[in-house]
Design a protein around this motif. Structure first.
Motif, short mmCIF file in Angstrom:
data_model
loop_
_atom_site.label_atom_id
_atom_site.label_comp_id
_atom_site.label_asym_id
_atom_site.label_seq_id
_atom_site.Cartn_x
_atom_site.Cartn_y
_atom_site.Cartn_z
N ARG A 95 0.84 -1.20 0.00
CA ARG A 95 0.00 0.00 0.00
C ARG A 95 0.87 1.25 0.00
N ASN A 98 -3.46 5.94 2.31
CA ASN A 98 -4.84 5.73 2.72
C ASN A 98 -5.61 7.03 2.57
N THR A 137 -5.49 2.45 0.01
CA THR A 137 -6.63 1.98 0.78
C THR A 137 -7.56 3.18 1.05
N ASP A 140 -8.87 2.83 5.55
CA ASP A 140 -8.03 1.69 5.99
C ASP A 140 -8.55 0.34 5.51
N LYS A 141 -9.29 0.35 4.39
CA LYS A 141 -9.83 -0.90 3.85
C LYS A 141 -9.45 -1.03 2.38
N ASN A 142 -9.54 -2.26 1.88
CA ASN A 142 -9.37 -2.52 0.46
C ASN A 142 -10.49 -1.78 -0.29
#
Length: 167
Positions: A95, A98, A137, A140-142
């Motif tokens: 990553r 974010n 991200t 904080d997620k896909n």
């Protein structure tokens, strides 16, 4: 009355010069190249560090010109937002940053004229697809998970706040 002509360049925001490609292309037209370059820089300064499409429309007889600035790519806007130079070499594993859902919505609103999406919700999902390919991200997620959450209505309240700007 003469037909206006148009030339398209991709320039770094606020950093166009009279060198290639602008100078050699516009020199033979008789336009004041420095005046064109200064106008391009003035109109693109907010996109500093990003590559921006620019159209120079001019009248070959009167030498009058106008500059139309396009919108940087979705990837360029996302990279600026996460303060990264380039996307992840391995987006599935590594990553590079974010973003909040608000930042993604803001980019969807900027890109609105270039997007095929009919709704803000669809546009945000389109931007999330680019996040996925860059290794960014969201919340904080896909980004794929965020797309599913949008489909389930988890972000409806926040999307409704920005819906008026989309219209």
């Amino acid at each position: 009355m003469t037909q206006k002509k148009s030339v398209r360049f991709i320039v770094e925001g606020g950093r166009a010069t009279a060198g290639p490609p602008i100078g050699p292309t516009l020199g033979p037209t008789g336009l004041n190249v420095m005046a064109v370059v200064n106008k391009i820089n003035e109109l693109t300064k907010e996109f500093a560090g990003m590559r921006v499409p620019v159209d120079v429309i001019y009248d070959p007889e009167t030498k009058e010109f106008e500059v139309k600035v396009g919108i940087p790519t979705t990837a360029a806007l996302l990279l600026r937002e996460v303060k990264a130079e380039k996307g992840s070499p391995s987006p599935a594993k590594q990553r590079i940053g974010n973003l909040s859902i608000e930042q993604v919505i803001k980019i969807a609103l900027i890109k609105r004229p270039d997007l095929l999406s009919k709704t803000l919700k669809a546009a945000v999902k389109e931007i999330l697809g680019t996040c996925l390919s860059l290794g960014i991200t969201v919340e904080d997620k896909n980004p794929k998970d965020v797309q599913k959450e949008i489909d389930k209505g988890l972000y409806d309240e926040i999307l409704t706040k920005y819906e008026a700007e989309w219209q």
